[in-house]
Design an enzyme around this catalytic site. Sequence first.
Site, short mmCIF file in Angstrom:
data_model
loop_
_atom_site.label_atom_id
_atom_site.label_comp_id
_atom_site.label_asym_id
_atom_site.label_seq_id
_atom_site.Cartn_x
_atom_site.Cartn_y
_atom_site.Cartn_z
N ASN A 12 53.43 25.90 -65.56
CA ASN A 12 52.20 25.63 -66.07
C ASN A 12 51.53 26.88 -66.77
OD1 ASN A 12 49.36 24.78 -66.56
ND2 ASN A 12 49.03 24.83 -64.45
N LYS A 14 48.85 27.11 -68.24
CA LYS A 14 47.22 26.83 -68.37
C LYS A 14 46.80 27.15 -69.63
CE LYS A 14 47.46 27.90 -63.55
NZ LYS A 14 46.74 28.50 -62.28
N HIS A 97 44.78 19.19 -60.92
CA HIS A 97 44.75 20.68 -60.77
C HIS A 97 43.37 21.30 -60.33
CE1 HIS A 97 45.44 24.70 -61.18
NE2 HIS A 97 46.78 24.75 -61.23
N GLU A 99 41.97 23.93 -60.72
CA GLU A 99 40.99 24.68 -61.68
C GLU A 99 40.27 23.47 -62.38
OE1 GLU A 99 44.16 26.73 -63.72
OE2 GLU A 99 44.19 28.06 -61.88
N GLU A 166 49.38 23.03 -53.66
CA GLU A 166 48.84 24.37 -54.17
C GLU A 166 47.62 24.96 -53.46
OE1 GLU A 166 50.24 25.01 -58.42
OE2 GLU A 166 48.21 24.02 -58.63
N GLY A 172 46.90 32.19 -58.47
CA GLY A 172 46.60 33.43 -59.06
C GLY A 172 46.13 34.62 -58.47
N SER A 207 51.23 31.70 -56.58
CA SER A 207 51.76 32.78 -56.88
C SER A 207 53.19 33.04 -56.53
CB SER A 207 50.94 34.04 -55.81
OG SER A 207 49.62 33.98 -56.12
O1 LIG Z 1 49.95 25.37 -61.75
C1 LIG Z 1 50.26 26.47 -61.36
C2 LIG Z 1 49.41 27.14 -60.18
O2 LIG Z 1 47.98 26.91 -60.28
C3 LIG Z 1 49.81 28.48 -59.67
O3 LIG Z 1 49.67 29.72 -60.64
P1 LIG Z 1 49.98 30.91 -60.36
O4 LIG Z 1 51.54 30.84 -60.06
O5 LIG Z 1 49.26 31.63 -61.37
O6 LIG Z 1 49.18 31.23 -58.77
#
Ligand SMILES: O=C[C@H](O)COP(=O)(O)O
Length: 249
Positions: A12, A14, A97, A99, A166, A172, A207
């Site tokens: 992803n 983002k 998600h 976010e 998640e 992140g 992460s």
């Molecule tokens: O969609 C992915 C997740 O929000 C994980 O993000 P990350 O791997 O940067 O922690």
Amino acid sequence: MSSDKRLLIAGNWKMNGLLQEANDFMDAFGSNPAPEQVEVALMPPFTLLHPMSDRLAGMGVTLGAQNVYYEDKGAFTGSICPMMLRDAGCHYVILGHSERRSIIGESNAQIRSKMNTAWLHGLEPILCIGETLEQRETGVTNVVLAEQLAVLKGAPKNAPLTVAYEPVWAIGTGRTASAEQVTETHAFVHEELTRLGHDCRVLYGGSVNPGNAEELMGCPGVEGALVGGASLKADSFMDIVKAAVKAAS
Ligand SMILES: O=C[C@H](O)COP(=O)(O)O
């Protein structure tokens, strides 16, 4: 449920990626078609879906989007409908998600509406669920996850679906849930999905990186990963895919 039970490694991106960056990623990634043992998917921003679809053609990598609107067409300025995603070559769409839940204020009701429209047009939602640190520390993780999964009540049992657990505190942050926490929580999520009549893949996200992927993918009940930051560079994403292949063997 998803018809494919292989591990799924989904990147992803983002709100990251310009055309040149996508081309650079694909130049590095391009000669490495997806392995047979693991499904690989990429979810770039909307503006990169068409060019990525062209570049991914014939590689066996699945394309997905990061969001969709719950109407088919019309006067909804700034929105993208499921047919546009299908037209761009998408199979998956990420919904719920954390976010979008926390920054945009997306509700479970909106997520369910999006899910229905996605299904109507042949997209497979990747439904994201997860607790905040405060919720984990106050012992209400399972209550929160059950509430988020309740959007599946009354949903057609054979509808294509993937769930991504998640933990918000691991997204992140470089802080990953322990193998024990992941195993325990995935067991609960699978139990809840069974109660709701769904048998689908459950991914872990938060992460994930080349150093922890093999251990995480080896936890019982983990059927892949939703990768954010580490999916932006072809080499780290490919290393995660390789770790998943190892875990699957
Ligand atoms: O969609 C992915 C997740 O929000 C994980 O993000 P990350 O791997 O940067 O922690």
